[in-house]
Each structure stands twice: as C-alpha cells, then as structure tokens.
Design a protein around this motif. Structure first.
Motif, PDB file in Angstrom:
ATOM      1  N   LEU A  22      -0.102  16.412   3.002  1.00 46.12           N
ATOM      2  CA  LEU A  22       0.336  15.769   4.345  1.00 46.12           C
ATOM      3  C   LEU A  22      -0.850  15.995   5.140  1.00 46.12           C
ATOM      4  O   LEU A  22      -0.897  14.964   6.218  1.00 46.12           O
ATOM      5  CB  LEU A  22       1.331  16.959   4.858  1.00 46.12           C
ATOM      6  N   GLU A  25      -1.912  12.417   4.751  1.00 42.23           N
ATOM      7  CA  GLU A  25      -0.959  11.451   5.234  1.00 42.23           C
ATOM      8  C   GLU A  25      -0.941  11.145   6.991  1.00 42.23           C
ATOM      9  O   GLU A  25      -0.970  10.048   7.420  1.00 42.23           O
ATOM     10  CB  GLU A  25       0.733  11.870   5.021  1.00 42.23           C
ATOM     11  N   THR A  55       0.109  11.598  -5.456  1.00 45.02           N
ATOM     12  CA  THR A  55       0.316  10.254  -4.828  1.00 45.02           C
ATOM     13  C   THR A  55       1.285   9.345  -5.882  1.00 45.02           C
ATOM     14  O   THR A  55       2.199   8.605  -5.701  1.00 45.02           O
ATOM     15  CB  THR A  55      -0.631   9.758  -4.236  1.00 45.02           C
ATOM     16  N   ASP A 102       7.089   4.420   2.623  1.00 43.98           N
ATOM     17  CA  ASP A 102       6.159   5.445   1.676  1.00 43.98           C
ATOM     18  C   ASP A 102       5.416   4.684   0.579  1.00 43.98           C
ATOM     19  O   ASP A 102       4.230   5.170   0.261  1.00 43.98           O
ATOM     20  CB  ASP A 102       7.505   6.180   1.033  1.00 43.98           C
ATOM     21  N   GLU A 105       2.270   3.673   2.695  1.00 42.68           N
ATOM     22  CA  GLU A 105       1.734   4.859   2.761  1.00 42.68           C
ATOM     23  C   GLU A 105       0.680   5.480   1.429  1.00 42.68           C
ATOM     24  O   GLU A 105      -0.372   5.630   1.445  1.00 42.68           O
ATOM     25  CB  GLU A 105       2.396   5.981   3.252  1.00 42.68           C
ATOM     26  N   ASN A 106       1.420   5.419   0.292  1.00 42.12           N
ATOM     27  CA  ASN A 106       0.777   5.659  -0.814  1.00 42.12           C
ATOM     28  C   ASN A 106      -0.210   4.787  -1.070  1.00 42.12           C
ATOM     29  O   ASN A 106      -1.261   5.115  -1.551  1.00 42.12           O
ATOM     30  CB  ASN A 106       1.916   5.754  -1.998  1.00 42.12           C
ATOM     31  N   THR A 125      -1.967   4.184   7.164  1.00 37.92           N
ATOM     32  CA  THR A 125      -1.266   4.994   6.358  1.00 37.92           C
ATOM     33  C   THR A 125      -0.490   6.091   7.282  1.00 37.92           C
ATOM     34  O   THR A 125       0.400   6.456   6.872  1.00 37.92           O
ATOM     35  CB  THR A 125      -2.360   5.839   5.551  1.00 37.92           C
ATOM     36  N   THR A 126      -1.026   6.671   8.363  1.00 39.67           N
ATOM     37  CA  THR A 126      -0.312   7.575   9.416  1.00 39.67           C
ATOM     38  C   THR A 126       0.637   7.104  10.004  1.00 39.67           C
ATOM     39  O   THR A 126       1.774   7.754  10.114  1.00 39.67           O
ATOM     40  CB  THR A 126      -1.419   8.008  10.386  1.00 39.67           C
ATOM     41  N   CYS A 128       2.566   4.593   8.941  1.00 36.07           N
ATOM     42  CA  CYS A 128       3.662   4.403   8.014  1.00 36.07           C
ATOM     43  C   CYS A 128       4.341   5.829   7.573  1.00 36.07           C
ATOM     44  O   CYS A 128       5.620   5.891   7.443  1.00 36.07           O
ATOM     45  CB  CYS A 128       3.297   3.984   6.609  1.00 36.07           C
ATOM     46  N   SER A 129       3.342   6.836   7.543  1.00 33.59           N
ATOM     47  CA  SER A 129       3.991   8.245   7.351  1.00 33.59           C
ATOM     48  C   SER A 129       4.896   8.888   8.358  1.00 33.59           C
ATOM     49  O   SER A 129       5.828   9.215   8.132  1.00 33.59           O
ATOM     50  CB  SER A 129       2.712   9.191   7.208  1.00 33.59           C
ATOM     51  N   LYS A 132       8.223   6.952   8.479  1.00 38.11           N
ATOM     52  CA  LYS A 132       8.853   7.346   7.066  1.00 38.11           C
ATOM     53  C   LYS A 132       9.576   8.793   7.455  1.00 38.11           C
ATOM     54  O   LYS A 132      10.798   8.571   7.194  1.00 38.11           O
ATOM     55  CB  LYS A 132       7.960   7.306   6.193  1.00 38.11           C
ATOM     56  N   TRP A 133       8.568   9.605   7.874  1.00 37.99           N
ATOM     57  CA  TRP A 133       9.233  11.001   8.403  1.00 37.99           C
ATOM     58  C   TRP A 133      10.458  10.811   9.360  1.00 37.99           C
ATOM     59  O   TRP A 133      11.459  11.367   8.969  1.00 37.99           O
ATOM     60  CB  TRP A 133       8.269  11.864   8.609  1.00 37.99           C
TER      61      TRP A 133
END
Length: 161
Positions: A22, A25, A55, A102, A105-106, A125-126, A128-129, A132-133
């Motif tokens: 995390l 992420e 990942t 995700d 992000e990956n 990336t952040t 997207c994370s 997503k969350w």
C-alpha cells in the motif's frame, strides 16, 4: 487469495513501509516511490522481487474481488426495490471498473519496481489506487447495507435460492 497476498506481501512491511505494498500504491511522487523502493532493496534480502510477485498475484486477485462484488451487487439489486435497484446496478459496474483500475495501478507499480519511475507514473498509479479503493469500498458497503435491507424485507431466502 487474500491469504496468499498477505503472505507474499509480508516482507514488504518495513520500518519505512509499514503498510507494505500500500505504501507503493499511495506513493504519488518520485520522492515517495524512491523511499519505498529503497527500503525494499536494502537489508539482508532485496524485497523488490517479492513486491513484483505480490503485484503479479494481484492480477489474479482482482478478477476474484471485482467479479464477486459485481455479481453480489447485481443480485442484491435484482431483489430490491426503487432507487436501490439503480444504485446497485451502477455500483456493480463500478466494481468492475475498480478491477480495471487495479490493472492500471499494477502496471504503474511494475514500471516503478523495474526502475522506470517518474512523477507521471507515480501520480497515475496513486490516482488509480484511490479511485479503485473508493469504488471497491462503495461496493462492499452496498452489499452490507443490501443484505440488511433484504433481511428486513424477508427476501434473503429467495436470494439464496
């Protein structure tokens, strides 16, 4: 998959990265990604490989959680009434979109872990994370509220049939 992800992600929890994967992420700048990747590369074992494996395994995990949330939200919506139906169908689609985010992000994390770090990749990336969350948590909340709603409407029996 949660157990596998927890096990493979365990070495990623260090003093500098107490949240493990995390921390990568949510590392939205090159400075932050460097802190994370340096923490994993130092020490008796280079945990960059563990981060990559974790990942890669997430590509499998995301199929399960996105599908589960999608189908559960749809099933609850179909057995509901009024605005709860429309909300459930929309949230179900959001759960699938969370899985897509995700994936992105990956890819961003794998680029960073392979030494291709940049401010753009870190922020992407952040972003997207975070989205997503948000979508995944919204779907989980809908499922919990939906189950309570169905119980109160005595429809849980037909849902399980």
């Amino acid at each position: 998959m949660i157990g596998v992800m927890t096990m493979t992600g365990a070495p990623l929890k260090t003093a500098a990265t107490p949240k493990g994967i995390l921390d990568l992420e949510f590392a939205n700048t090159v400075t932050k990604t460097t802190i994370v990747t340096t923490a994993w590369a130092q020490g008796p074992v280079d945990n960059t490989r563990a981060a990559k494996i974790n990942t890669y395994l997430d590509f499998i995990f995301l199929v399960f959680y996105a599908s589960f949330l999608f189908f559960t939200c749809k099933k609850i919506a179909r057995n509901s009434k009024g605005a709860f139906i429309k909300a459930g169908m929309l949230i179900a689609k959001g759960a699938l979109f969370a899985g897509f985010l995700d994936i992105l992000e990956n890819i961003g994390m794998l680029l960073t872990l392979s030494g291709h770090s940049s401010g753009t990749i870190a922020l992407f990336t952040t972003t997207c994370s975070v989205v997503k969350w948000g979508l995944a948590l919204l779907a989980v909340m809908y499922c919990l509220v939906g189950l309570i709603y169905l119980l109160s409407q005595q429809k849980l029996r037909s849902l399980l049939a």
